[in-house]
Scaffold this motif. Structure first.
Motif, PDB file in Angstrom:
ATOM      1  N   SER A 114       0.835  -1.059   0.073  1.00 41.57           N
ATOM      2  CA  SER A 114      -0.002  -0.013   0.105  1.00 41.57           C
ATOM      3  C   SER A 114       0.674   1.208   0.170  1.00 41.57           C
ATOM      4  O   SER A 114       0.701   2.081  -0.929  1.00 41.57           O
ATOM      5  CB  SER A 114      -0.905   0.122   1.324  1.00 41.57           C
ATOM      6  N   GLY A 117       2.385   1.972  -3.435  1.00 44.85           N
ATOM      7  CA  GLY A 117       1.239   2.232  -4.293  1.00 44.85           C
ATOM      8  C   GLY A 117       0.999   1.409  -5.285  1.00 44.85           C
ATOM      9  O   GLY A 117       0.706   1.729  -6.438  1.00 44.85           O
ATOM     10  N   SER A 194       3.679   6.408  -1.382  1.00 49.94           N
ATOM     11  CA  SER A 194       2.863   7.040  -2.373  1.00 49.94           C
ATOM     12  C   SER A 194       1.673   7.780  -2.157  1.00 49.94           C
ATOM     13  O   SER A 194       1.326   8.794  -2.663  1.00 49.94           O
ATOM     14  CB  SER A 194       2.319   5.641  -3.118  1.00 49.94           C
ATOM     15  N   HIS A 195       1.163   7.535  -0.393  1.00 46.16           N
ATOM     16  CA  HIS A 195      -0.048   8.323  -0.312  1.00 46.16           C
ATOM     17  C   HIS A 195       0.701   9.719   0.115  1.00 46.16           C
ATOM     18  O   HIS A 195      -0.058  10.790  -0.116  1.00 46.16           O
ATOM     19  CB  HIS A 195      -0.501   7.947   0.907  1.00 46.16           C
ATOM     20  N   ILE A 198       1.070  11.500  -3.285  1.00 42.16           N
ATOM     21  CA  ILE A 198      -0.312  11.962  -3.629  1.00 42.16           C
ATOM     22  C   ILE A 198      -0.929  13.324  -2.687  1.00 42.16           C
ATOM     23  O   ILE A 198      -1.134  14.547  -3.388  1.00 42.16           O
ATOM     24  CB  ILE A 198      -1.487  10.908  -3.709  1.00 42.16           C
ATOM     25  N   ASP A 211      -5.336  11.831  -8.298  1.00 48.57           N
ATOM     26  CA  ASP A 211      -5.917  10.328  -8.089  1.00 48.57           C
ATOM     27  C   ASP A 211      -5.370   9.418  -9.108  1.00 48.57           C
ATOM     28  O   ASP A 211      -5.374   8.162  -9.278  1.00 48.57           O
ATOM     29  CB  ASP A 211      -7.374  10.318  -8.124  1.00 48.57           C
ATOM     30  N   GLN A 214      -3.118   6.545  -8.235  1.00 48.48           N
ATOM     31  CA  GLN A 214      -3.330   5.530  -7.654  1.00 48.48           C
ATOM     32  C   GLN A 214      -3.157   4.383  -8.308  1.00 48.48           C
ATOM     33  O   GLN A 214      -3.268   4.022  -9.541  1.00 48.48           O
ATOM     34  CB  GLN A 214      -4.958   5.366  -7.430  1.00 48.48           C
TER      35      GLN A 214
END
Length: 258
Positions: A114, A117, A194-195, A198, A211, A214
């Motif tokens: 997660s 990503g 990755s969060h 973003i 987005d 994602q």
């Protein structure tokens, strides 16, 4: 005889014992508990209980023994066990187990992927029981051949995320601490998940494209360690149209200031 509940409790207690006891001192019950609970490999329990009666025997197993004697045909499962045994062999001396040993395959398949990503590979990693030690051993070829990950960008993303783990010596706590420090400050981008990338894209007013990242595997280590990952590569991942020159310039300036 023990009830199912008592047996389960006994197994958990045995597994707990293995965490602080040298493998050479384990008896058959501890070996089985370790395989099932610590390694998460209950599918090999029967062959193990029939063939491996002590930790000393376990320490001496070769790759061939694992395949022939225990019937572990799956190459990554075999590697997982072999790398663990090698780790415990080193720990028979004065060394402690590697930090990678603290990363079980559930953590890798959920939390780690997660953060990288690429959560779409979670099932694959689960099926292959990829833990921290296995992660540390993976190559481009392994990703393609065994994990069926053919996308080269995704391969690079995974390998650079592994490189980051190597940089921090597989110390989860240290990595978490560094990430916490840059959650609201744009520094130390190499550790960004990755969060976090973003979030940064949104912070620099490109939220309409955020987005699109994602499932693309765009994380800080990729941005910091891959020399070919430049503004154009990020703009492409964000799907910013080529004719939007001012947006490309804006992204270039923001990336340069990281």
């Amino acid at each position: 005889s023990l009830s199912d509940g008592e047996e389960q409790l006994d197994r958990l207690q045995q597994a707990e014992l293995t965490r602080n006891t040298r493998m050479s001192l384990w008896r058959a019950g501890a070996v089985q508990a370790w395989l099932e609970v610590v390694m998460g490999m209950p599918m090999y329990l029967r062959a193990c209980s029939e063939n491996i009666k002590s930790g000393k025997v376990l320490l001496g197993l070769t790759d061939e023994d694992l395949e022939q004697g225990l019937g572990i045909a799956h190459p990554i499962h075999r590697r997982k066990l072999r790398l663990a045994i090698e780790d415990y062999r080193r720990a028979e001396g004065d060394q402690t187990l590697s930090k990678a040993s603290e990363m079980d395959h559930h953590w890798v398949a959920t939390s780690w992927l997660s953060d990288v990503g690429l959560p779409q590979y979670s099932q694959t990693f689960q099926a292959h029981l990829v833990d921290g030690r296995v992660l540390n051993s993976l190559s481009h070829r392994d990703l393609k051949q065994f994990l069926n990950i053919s996308d080269q960008n995704h391969q690079t993303s995974l390998l650079l995320a592994i490189q980051l783990l190597q940089i921090v010596s597989f110390d989860k706590e240290a990595l978490q601490a560094r990430r916490a420090k840059c959650e609201h400050q744009d520094w130390d981008p190499i550790v960004w998940t990755s969060h976090r990338v973003i979030k940064w894209i949104k912070d620099i007013d490109l939220k309409e494209f955020a987005d699109n990242l994602q499932g693309e595997g765009i994380h800080g280590a990729l941005m910091a360690l891959d020399p070919s990952f430049d503004t154009e590569a990020l703009a492409k991942a964000l799907r910013i149209p080529g004719h939007k020159h001012m947006l490309h310039q804006h992204l270039y300036e923001e990336m340069s200031s990281l």
